[in-house]
Motif scaffolding. Structure first.
Motif, PDB file in Angstrom:
ATOM      1  N   GLU A   5       0.810  -1.230   0.000  1.00 26.71           N
ATOM      2  CA  GLU A   5       0.000   0.000   0.000  1.00 26.71           C
ATOM      3  C   GLU A   5       0.839   1.275   0.000  1.00 26.71           C
ATOM      4  OE1 GLU A   5      -2.197  -2.923   2.810  1.00 26.71           O
ATOM      5  OE2 GLU A   5      -0.151  -2.509   2.165  1.00 26.71           O
ATOM      6  N   ASP A   6       2.096   1.181   0.403  1.00 25.37           N
ATOM      7  CA  ASP A   6       2.976   2.347   0.487  1.00 25.37           C
ATOM      8  C   ASP A   6       3.623   2.711  -0.849  1.00 25.37           C
ATOM      9  OD1 ASP A   6       2.586   2.410   3.293  1.00 25.37           O
ATOM     10  OD2 ASP A   6       4.191   0.932   3.553  1.00 25.37           O
ATOM     11  N   LYS A   8       3.943   3.233  -5.095  1.00 24.13           N
ATOM     12  CA  LYS A   8       3.220   3.601  -6.312  1.00 24.13           C
ATOM     13  C   LYS A   8       4.208   3.660  -7.472  1.00 24.13           C
ATOM     14  CE  LYS A   8       3.164   8.622  -5.504  1.00 24.13           C
ATOM     15  NZ  LYS A   8       4.238   8.637  -4.548  1.00 24.13           N
ATOM     16  N   ILE A   9       3.683   3.480  -8.664  1.00 18.51           N
ATOM     17  CA  ILE A   9       4.522   3.534  -9.863  1.00 18.51           C
ATOM     18  C   ILE A   9       5.211   4.893  -9.919  1.00 18.51           C
ATOM     19  CG2 ILE A   9       4.475   3.520 -12.395  1.00 18.51           C
ATOM     20  CD1 ILE A   9       2.093   1.546 -12.139  1.00 18.51           C
ATOM     21  N   ASP A  11       7.709   5.765  -7.904  1.00 25.72           N
ATOM     22  CA  ASP A  11       8.479   5.986  -6.673  1.00 25.72           C
ATOM     23  C   ASP A  11       9.940   5.683  -6.931  1.00 25.72           C
ATOM     24  OD1 ASP A  11       6.258   6.693  -5.171  1.00 25.72           O
ATOM     25  OD2 ASP A  11       6.142   4.800  -4.065  1.00 25.72           O
ATOM     26  N   SER A 105       6.013  -1.152 -12.096  1.00 25.14           N
ATOM     27  CA  SER A 105       4.645  -1.669 -12.124  1.00 25.14           C
ATOM     28  C   SER A 105       4.327  -2.358 -10.809  1.00 25.14           C
ATOM     29  CB  SER A 105       4.421  -2.628 -13.295  1.00 25.14           C
ATOM     30  OG  SER A 105       5.130  -3.823 -13.103  1.00 25.14           O
ATOM     31  N   ILE A 106       3.035  -2.405 -10.517  1.00 25.26           N
ATOM     32  CA  ILE A 106       2.535  -3.083  -9.325  1.00 25.26           C
ATOM     33  C   ILE A 106       1.333  -3.909  -9.764  1.00 25.26           C
ATOM     34  CG2 ILE A 106       1.504  -2.801  -7.034  1.00 25.26           C
ATOM     35  CD1 ILE A 106       2.988  -0.044  -6.918  1.00 25.26           C
TER      36      ILE A 106
END
Length: 148
Positions: A5-6, A8-9, A11, A105-106
């Motif tokens: 959750e911490d 993001k693309i 970062d 990517s996530i």
């Protein structure tokens, strides 16, 4: 510690510097990659590609791993699932390496709701900004709250 959750693309994480010494290069090579261009200055100076002593790519990778763990503190550890690795330029004695990591990517797991796969691009650069190592890596990252 960082959870899924911490992140993001886009970062970015940047490590401290790490200096590669001639002694360390030779010690690593003697244990794990005993080739003349890692161990012998005279032979290395005559090598058609390296033209001087160069650290093993695996040594550069090991240092990169150390710096990753320091600047990218993922909860549960950096659990790799895939990696593509290149060494476009040799690492030399005296190089001060730092690592730059960028989340590419996530992907949430469809079968395991407590985790996802994070893909990131890593570059290990020397003090001149030369890229010594570049990799694309996928790791398993756990959620802080699996129900989310």
């Amino acid at each position: 510690m960082l959870y899924l959750e911490d992140l993001k693309i886009g970062d970015r994480f940047i490590s401290r510097d790490y200096e590669m010494t001639l002694e360390e290069i030779k010690q690593f090579a003697s244990l794990y990659d005993p080739q003349p261009f890692h161990l012998d200055e005279e032979k290395a100076s005559k090598h058609p590609i390296f033209k001087g002593i160069a650290a093993s790519g695996w040594h550069t990778s090991a240092v990169t791993m150390r710096l990753w763990t320091e600047c990218f503190p993922v909860a549960g550890g950096l659990i790799g699932s895939d990696s593509n690795l290149r060494w476009p330029r040799p690492t030399r004695p005296g190089d001060k390496i730092h690592v730059e990591v960028e989340i590419a990517s996530i992907t949430l797991s469809k079968t395991k709701p407590d985790r996802g796969i994070v893909s990131y691009i890593t570059q290990a650069l020397n003090q001149y900004g030369d890229v010594l190592l570049i990799s694309t890596t996928k790791i398993v990252v756990f959620k802080r709250h699996p129900e989310m």
